[in-house]
Design a protein around this motif. Structure first.
Motif, PDB file in Angstrom:
ATOM      1  N   LYS A  54       6.174   0.552  -1.871  1.00  0.00           N
ATOM      2  CA  LYS A  54       4.854   0.117  -2.689  1.00  0.00           C
ATOM      3  C   LYS A  54       3.617   0.949  -3.133  1.00  0.00           C
ATOM      4  O   LYS A  54       3.367   1.329  -2.808  1.00  0.00           O
ATOM      5  N   LYS A  55       3.442   0.258  -4.808  1.00  0.00           N
ATOM      6  CA  LYS A  55       2.362   1.408  -4.879  1.00  0.00           C
ATOM      7  C   LYS A  55       0.877   0.822  -4.129  1.00  0.00           C
ATOM      8  O   LYS A  55       1.358  -0.300  -4.141  1.00  0.00           O
ATOM      9  N   PHE A  56       0.493   1.977  -3.800  1.00  0.00           N
ATOM     10  CA  PHE A  56      -1.022   1.476  -3.551  1.00  0.00           C
ATOM     11  C   PHE A  56      -1.894   1.829  -4.108  1.00  0.00           C
ATOM     12  O   PHE A  56      -1.678   2.663  -4.574  1.00  0.00           O
ATOM     13  N   SER A  57      -3.428   1.384  -4.258  1.00  0.00           N
ATOM     14  CA  SER A  57      -4.186   1.546  -4.374  1.00  0.00           C
ATOM     15  C   SER A  57      -4.765   2.100  -3.127  1.00  0.00           C
ATOM     16  O   SER A  57      -5.328   1.658  -2.460  1.00  0.00           O
ATOM     17  N   SER A  58      -6.150   3.283  -4.269  1.00  0.00           N
ATOM     18  CA  SER A  58      -6.496   3.917  -3.047  1.00  0.00           C
ATOM     19  C   SER A  58      -8.191   2.517  -2.357  1.00  0.00           C
ATOM     20  O   SER A  58      -8.716   3.613  -1.474  1.00  0.00           O
ATOM     21  N   TYR A  59      -7.753   1.705  -2.894  1.00  0.00           N
ATOM     22  CA  TYR A  59      -8.998   0.723  -2.616  1.00  0.00           C
ATOM     23  C   TYR A  59      -8.743  -0.101  -1.259  1.00  0.00           C
ATOM     24  O   TYR A  59      -9.084  -0.507  -0.387  1.00  0.00           O
ATOM     25  N   GLU A  60      -7.127   0.048  -1.345  1.00  0.00           N
ATOM     26  CA  GLU A  60      -6.475  -1.247  -0.034  1.00  0.00           C
ATOM     27  C   GLU A  60      -7.013  -0.260   0.883  1.00  0.00           C
ATOM     28  O   GLU A  60      -7.086   0.498   1.763  1.00  0.00           O
ATOM     29  N   LYS A  61      -7.311  -1.561   1.834  1.00  0.00           N
ATOM     30  CA  LYS A  61      -7.330  -1.520   3.142  1.00  0.00           C
ATOM     31  C   LYS A  61      -6.858  -0.401   3.328  1.00  0.00           C
ATOM     32  O   LYS A  61      -6.453   1.085   5.540  1.00  0.00           O
ATOM     33  N   LEU A  62      -5.258  -0.944   3.527  1.00  0.00           N
ATOM     34  CA  LEU A  62      -4.007  -0.609   4.211  1.00  0.00           C
ATOM     35  C   LEU A  62      -4.214   0.780   4.295  1.00  0.00           C
ATOM     36  O   LEU A  62      -3.623   1.970   5.275  1.00  0.00           O
ATOM     37  N   PHE A  63      -4.183   1.085   2.786  1.00  0.00           N
ATOM     38  CA  PHE A  63      -3.575   2.719   2.482  1.00  0.00           C
ATOM     39  C   PHE A  63      -5.271   3.623   3.452  1.00  0.00           C
ATOM     40  O   PHE A  63      -5.075   4.919   3.330  1.00  0.00           O
ATOM     41  N   LYS A  64      -5.962   3.038   2.996  1.00  0.00           N
ATOM     42  CA  LYS A  64      -7.158   3.662   4.271  1.00  0.00           C
ATOM     43  C   LYS A  64      -7.371   4.110   5.319  1.00  0.00           C
ATOM     44  O   LYS A  64      -7.364   4.551   5.793  1.00  0.00           O
TER      45      LYS A  64
END
Length: 87
Positions: A52-62
């Protein structure tokens, strides 16, 4: 054995690094490149693992970044040199 995975890994890496270069080009204010490069590397790893492509702003990625940093600090008896030992 790796002939199918290598092109996929290369495509993911190129895509994420292109995003990084676009980010660098768009910056007009000073920023911390270490943090940006760290998150770019982490995005490549998580994309390969999770698909899955994550954004730096996504809660899961953080949360994943925070969890990894916490684990590194917890296991680190001698400071930042542990990063080389882990990977």
């Amino acid at each position: 054995m790796f002939d199918r995975a290598l092109p996929q890994t290369e495509a993911i890496t190129i895509e994420v690094i292109e995003d990084l270069l676009n980010f660098f080009a768009s910056q007009t204010q000073p920023f911390n490149p270490r943090e940006v490069c760290y998150k770019t590397t982490f995005k490549i790893i998580t994309r390969l693992l999770a698909g899955k492509k994550f954004s730096s702003y996504e809660k899961l990625f953080k949360c994943l970044v925070e969890y990894e940093e916490l684990g590194t600090k917890t296991m680190s008896p001698a400071g930042s040199g542990i990063l080389l030992d882990i990977f």
